[in-house]
Enzyme design. Structure first.
Site, PDB file in Angstrom:
ATOM      1  CG  ASP A   1      50.811 -45.862-108.147  1.00  0.00           C
ATOM      2  OD1 ASP A   1      51.584 -45.444-108.924  1.00  0.00           O
ATOM      3  OD2 ASP A   1      49.836 -45.251-107.862  1.00  0.00           O
TER       4      ASP A   1
ATOM      5  CG  ASP B   1      48.869 -49.346-100.059  1.00  0.00           C
ATOM      6  OD1 ASP B   1      47.758 -49.739-100.062  1.00  0.00           O
ATOM      7  OD2 ASP B   1      49.450 -48.176-100.254  1.00  0.00           O
TER       8      ASP B   1
ATOM      9  CB  ALA C   1      48.903 -37.184-106.914  1.00  0.00           C
TER      10      ALA C   1
ATOM     11  N   GLY D   1      50.970 -40.794-101.174  1.00  0.00           N
ATOM     12  CA  GLY D   1      51.307 -42.144-101.759  1.00  0.00           C
ATOM     13  C   GLY D   1      51.551 -43.085-100.982  1.00  0.00           C
TER      14      GLY D   1
END
EC number: 3.5.1.25
Length: 392
Positions: A278, A253, A142, A317
């Protein structure tokens, strides 16, 4: 304020649970359990678990605030403070605000506002994690490739600012294969004592080794934004198998990494594994559509921890909390809480050379958590003062 002693508790130490009291003086420092003055306050924790406060090595923002977005000093400082007050609810007592690839004038504006600071009733700002602009455009993720630089054609002082190299910046992520990167690494380590992490990189294994020889000691969000592990070309990921591996951060995650990959990496070297979020600026906000910004000029759809560009599958994200990452690692690697806690406390302190926090040792700050058996944060204490949970 009196001396406080926590009794009937189990402490997370070196991946084990140790049953013993923990005593904190009036300055918020851990002290020996004896002798004690008569007015010592004892707190019975009913066999709950005490852990060092979690240390977040990489976080981009929360509550609508992003470390790369600068309007004016007051608005920015207010955003940092708001985030610092929020993070103890996720178990974080110290964090490295992460500034991704931005124009050099933005680095010059924001980095002075990210100096190490111990706030009151808030997580400590430990200094900036600068993720860029010396990254590989082919692994930009990104990040804005228009603001990326080649080290050989750049100056650290011009990009970041000399004072920021001395004061604010504590860790830099860069791609070791870029021309001049090895020289920058040596300068950052020897002249400024800044930690080097390799990431957003297409480096092969030998280029990764050269980076380590130049002073790099970490890998940034391992597996993400780097070449995949290949049996004939292991890339940066291959460094995990070295006799002296780098520390490596993982986003646990189930969005950025499959649970089995997280477990495999952890098992390769438990004492070098670091969990990070993050997380982006939508962390802590409700699900639904949120506006974009300069870096993401589209509406953002938040669904649980996952954020995508509206009407697409493009991942922007995650919004996971560090406490949830710890619980995920426990489940995925089938390890006890104390072992998972190491990856957000002792391992981070070791990687960053922190001697004042990250361990439940005499002389260190009383930044600590009261945790349930399952890893739920019940209380957060910063410098010997309760800032989250329980009563008061």
């Amino acid at each position: 304020m009196s001396i406080t002693q926590f009794i009937n508790c189990r402490q997370c130490k070196n991946g084990q649970l140790i049953s013993e009291p923990l005593t904190v003086n009036t300055n918020g420092i851990i002290i020996p359990n004896s002798p004690l003055p008569q007015d010592t306050i004892q707190i019975d924790l009913n066999n709950n678990i005490i852990s060092p406060g979690f240390i977040e090595l990489q976080i981009n923002g929360a509550l609508g605030f992003h470390f790369a977005h600068y309007e004016d000093p007051k608005t920015y400082a207010d955003g940092v403070q708001r985030l610092a007050e929020y993070l103890p609810s996720t178990g974080v007592t110290g964090f490295y605000p992460t500034v991704p690839t931005v124009a050099s004038h933005v680095f010059h504006s924001v980095l002075p506002l990210l100096n190490p600071t111990d706030g009151e009733a808030a997580a400590s700002v430990l200094g900036a994690h600068v993720e860029g602009p010396f990254l590989a455009p082919s692994k930009k993720g990104a990040h804005d490739a228009a603001n990326m630089h080649i080290p050989a054609n750049s100056s650290l002082e011009e990009i970041y600012g000399e004072e920021n190299l001395k004061q604010s910046i504590k860790i830099v992520t860069m791609a070791p294969e870029l021309p001049g990167a090895v020289e920058f690494m040596k300068t950052l380590r020897s002249k400024h004592d800044i930690q080097i992490s390799m990431g957003h990189s297409a480096a092969n294994y030998d280029q990764g080794l050269a980076g380590m020889e130049a002073g790099a000691s970490l890998l940034t969000h391992c597996f993400n934004a780097m070449n995949p592990l290949h049996h004939r070309d292991p890339g940066l990921v291959g460094l995990l198998s070295d006799p002296n591996p780098p520390y490596f951060s993982l986003i646990a995650d189930a969005i950025h990494l499959h649970p089995r990959v997280v477990a495999m990496a952890y098992r390769s070297s438990p004492k070098h594994c670091i969990l990070i979020t993050d997380s982006i600026e939508l962390s802590g906000l409700p699900d639904g559509l949120h506006p974009g910004h300069a870096q993401i000029p589209f509406n953002q759809l938040k669904t649980g921890n996952k954020v995508t560009i509206e009407n697409t599958d493009t991942l922007i994200g995650t919004c996971i909390g560090l406490d949830e990452c710890v619980r995920n690692l426990m489940a995925w690697a089938a390890i006890p809480l104390a072992a998972a806690v190491q990856c957000v406390t002792e391992n981070v302190a070791d990687a960053m050379g922190l001697g004042d926090r990250g361990r439940l040792e005499v002389g260190r700050r009383a930044d600590l958590l009261v945790l349930s058996e399952e890893g739920t944060v019940r209380e957060t204490w910063v410098g010997g003062r309760k800032v989250f949970g329980g009563e008061g």
